[in-house]
Design an enzyme around this catalytic site. Structure first.
Site, mmCIF file in Angstrom:
data_model
loop_
_atom_site.group_PDB
_atom_site.id
_atom_site.type_symbol
_atom_site.label_atom_id
_atom_site.label_comp_id
_atom_site.label_asym_id
_atom_site.label_seq_id
_atom_site.Cartn_x
_atom_site.Cartn_y
_atom_site.Cartn_z
ATOM 1 N N CYS A 70 0.792 -1.242 0.000
ATOM 2 C CA CYS A 70 0.000 0.000 0.000
ATOM 3 C C CYS A 70 0.818 1.283 0.000
ATOM 4 O O CYS A 70 0.674 2.115 -0.889
ATOM 5 C CB CYS A 70 -0.935 0.042 1.206
ATOM 6 S SG CYS A 70 -2.185 -1.241 1.173
ATOM 7 N N HIS A 124 -1.606 6.273 2.247
ATOM 8 C CA HIS A 124 -1.583 5.305 3.335
ATOM 9 C C HIS A 124 -1.382 6.105 4.616
ATOM 10 O O HIS A 124 -0.471 6.906 4.702
ATOM 11 C CB HIS A 124 -0.447 4.299 3.145
ATOM 12 C CG HIS A 124 -0.513 3.177 4.125
ATOM 13 N ND1 HIS A 124 -1.294 2.067 3.927
ATOM 14 C CD2 HIS A 124 0.053 3.032 5.335
ATOM 15 C CE1 HIS A 124 -1.187 1.275 4.966
ATOM 16 N NE2 HIS A 124 -0.381 1.835 5.833
#
Ligand SMILES: *[C@@H]1O[C@H](CO)[C@@H](O)[C@H](O)[C@H]1NC(C)=O
Ligand SMILES: *[C@@H]1O[C@H](CO)[C@@H](O)[C@H](O)[C@H]1NC(C)=O
Ligand SMILES: *[C@@H]1O[C@H](CO)[C@@H](O)[C@H](O)[C@H]1NC(C)=O
Ligand SMILES: *[C@@H]1O[C@H](CO)[C@@H](O)[C@H](O)[C@H]1NC(C)=O
Ligand SMILES: *[C@@H]1O[C@H](CO)[C@@H](O)[C@H](O)[C@H]1NC(C)=O
Ligand SMILES: *[C@@H]1O[C@H](CO)[C@@H](O)[C@H](O)[C@H]1NC(C)=O
Ligand SMILES: *[C@@H]1O[C@H](CO)[C@@H](O)[C@H](O)[C@H]1NC(C)=O
Length: 508
Positions: A70, A124
């Site tokens: 991510c 993120h």
């Protein structure tokens, strides 16, 4: 005679007005990023809203993430630079404080008169976006996160086998019984709709909406299970570890093993595979979670005026669903790297493009699509400290072109994944920078994927191509599942050498 004159005059005025407004009024941008959504086809599951959107889009059906994790993928996508330029392969550094004050997509729109909003998981969260989702640089307003995010890993999944609430991987729920009586993505949708309806209209908007499913746990309203009957879920064609797979390419998918329901299966570490019955159940729930997000995307799009809005939909990376015995992301396989990428824009005709493209291409493409100041240079080296340069290329010429797709130079995508060791360990999925010793660089053309796992120095950020720990070559024409490594087949030597030098010259 006179009447015709007036009509013509009105037409001319209308034309001038139209030309003027189309120059001065910028399109809004709705940027949708879905967490861990791999490239799905109708053979896996029907996603009616995404299918409808795809039919109206320029659909890049061979789009690859730069790293199947991510934080590195999102920071790369949002700055238009590769993980090597950001020196981010884990979750624990913020580029502005470590490598350079690089401009992001939303920041560039904000600097060019847009009001920018972040709703849900866009950056993120955490250190990699300085615990602020890069506010205030990227966003006009403080980023929104749904309040029920705090229960995302809680023991809220009713397990009929043990008759209690657990932290399961498979987690269909009744929304009204959930803490907060909602789910994060439902709250994200509500907030995004609120922004679209109530925002101040004096500026065009750049609204980024990040949906968190089908990221694990596979928690979704239970009605979606019925939409994906298990009888119609197929197992992967190659559910076992390929015989010739170099061991460095394997990752032990620890986050999947550690969920309560999977942990109870006592699967051996690191090479044990999931039994077939559970493979089908996990696939069903992943597809059901994707179907849930599909509905939320459909609902969101119903509030969009497509006459003056550019819509982009993508995902940060894919997810293995038992192919080659693997689960989750953390690899250089197609299933972990390939993502959807759809563009809808006023004046753009729908089509499907099969040439390989990359998530770093989104930034330059959006700049061109929205007519923001262009002439942004290509980054010279991975070390380029220009605050604004691109590792990718604008896809606008491809989107507009009526030519055959084979005429473009950049017909490949490059990705990478780090490892702490050749033999899989507990931290092989997500090694921290201090533990990284090996980097797997991968190049994907329309037909082949070639991956070379080489020595990597994590303090100097240098690579030694002479120290190789594993080689992979897959021919998608005969092996779309990447189950048969052809690296040591003599007849592929020329291909291998060509791809190897192409890869090296592009990694630098
Ligand atoms: C980084 O860029 C931002 C936005 O242009 C600017 O406000 C800030 O001062 C810059 N920081 C440094 C350290 O140059
Ligand atoms: C990141 O956060 C830290 C701690 O709040 C702060 O000192 C630093 O200036 C921030 N970095 C930037 C580029 O804003
Ligand atoms: C909208 O923005 C303009 C310019 O920033 C401001 O003057 C106006 O008061 C705002 N309107 C609302 C309803 O917030
Ligand atoms: C897993 O191991 C535990 C403890 O050794 C045992 O009680 C349980 O029956 C095992 N489960 C399976 C599915 O083998
Ligand atoms: C979009 O444009 C079409 C064709 O010009 C028009 O019929 C329609 O009303 C417009 N829709 C909106 C929401 O502005
Ligand atoms: C990286 O290079 C530095 C300087 O040559 C050296 O001291 C260090 O041991 C190297 N690290 C690895 C993991 O090889
Ligand atoms: C790698 O090998 C080539 C040729 O064998 C040699 O020229 C080069 O110096 C080597 N590079 C390193 C970093 O050892």
């Amino acid at each position: 005679m006179f009447k015709i004159g007036i009509t013509s005059l009105i037409k001319v005025l209308f034309f001038i007005f139209n030309v003027r407004t189309s120059i001065t009024l910028k399109s809004n941008v709705l940027f949708i990023v879905i967490d861990d959504l791999r490239h799905l086809t109708g053979q896996d599951v029907r996603l009616p809203n995404l299918e409808k959107m795809a039919a109206n889009s320029v659909n890049f059906k061979n789009t690859f993430a730069q790293q199947a994790l991510c934080a590195p993928s999102r920071n790369s996508l949002l700055t238009g630079r590769r993980p090597d330029a950001l020196r981010l392969y884990d979750f624990y550094s913020y580029w502005r404080d470590t490598v350079g004050n690089f401009t992001t997509i939303p920041q560039y729109f904000k600097e060019n008169g847009y009001e920018t909003f972040s709703v849900g998981k866009v950056f993120h969260p955490g250190k990699s976006s300085n615990f602020t989702d890069d506010y205030p640089y990227s966003w006009s307003h403080y980023p929104y996160h749904p309040p029920t995010d705090k229960f995302k890993d809680s023991a809220v999944c009713w397990d009929t086998r043990v008759k209690k609430l657990q932290s399961n991987l498979i987690c269909p729920v009744r929304v009204k019984d959930q803490p907060g009586k909602s789910l994060p993505d439902l709250q994200t949708l509500d907030y995004a709709v609120k922004v679209l309806r109530e925002r101040n209209n004096s500026k065009p908007y750049f609204l980024a909406v990040g949906f968190h499913k089908p990221h694990i746990p596979l928690k979704f309203p239970q009605k979606y299970l019925e939409k994906v009957p298990i009888s119609r879920v197929n197992p992967p064609r190659y559910p076992n570890i390929p015989k010739r797979l170099p061991v460095v390419a394997w990752h032990p998918w620890a986050d999947v093993r550690h969920r309560d329901d999977i942990a109870s299966l006592n699967i051996s570490f690191p090479f044990g595979t999931i039994p077939k019955k559970w493979t089908l159940k996990i696939r069903q729930s992943y597809f059901a979670a994707a179907r849930y997000i599909d509905d939320l995307v459909g609902a969101l799009l119903s509030y969009v005026n497509f006459n003056n809005t550019v819509v982009v939909l993508t995902s940060d990376h894919g997810w293995s669903l038992g192919e080659n015995g693997l689960w989750a992301k953390y690899s250089n396989f197609d299933v972990a790297l390939r993502v959807p990428l759809l563009f809808i824009a006023p004046g753009l005709s729908p089509k499907t493009v099969s040439k390989p493209v990359e998530l770093v291409d989104i930034f330059p493409s959006l700049v061109d699509l929205c007519g923001l100041p262009g002439n942004i240079p290509k980054c010279n080296t991975v070390e380029d400290k220009l605050t604004l340069c691109f590792d990718g290329k604008s896809l606008l010429p491809v989107m507009k072109s009526k030519l055959q797709q084979n005429q473009y130079i950049y017909d490949f995508a490059i990705s990478q994944y780090p490892r702490p060791s050749v033999y899989p360990r507990s931290n092989s999925d997500k090694p921290r920078l201090k533990d990284i010793k090996i980097m797997g660089y991968s190049i994907r053309t329309k037909r082949y994927r070639y991956t070379q796992w080489i020595s990597f120095n994590n303090t100097l950020f240098t690579r030694d191509w002479n120290k190789t720990y594993g080689l992979e070559l897959y021919d998608h024409l005969i092996d779309p599942d990447e189950s048969n490594d052809l690296c040591f087949e003599p007849k592929y030597n020329a291909i291998k050498n060509h791809l190897s030098s192409l890869l090296r010259s592009n990694v630098k």
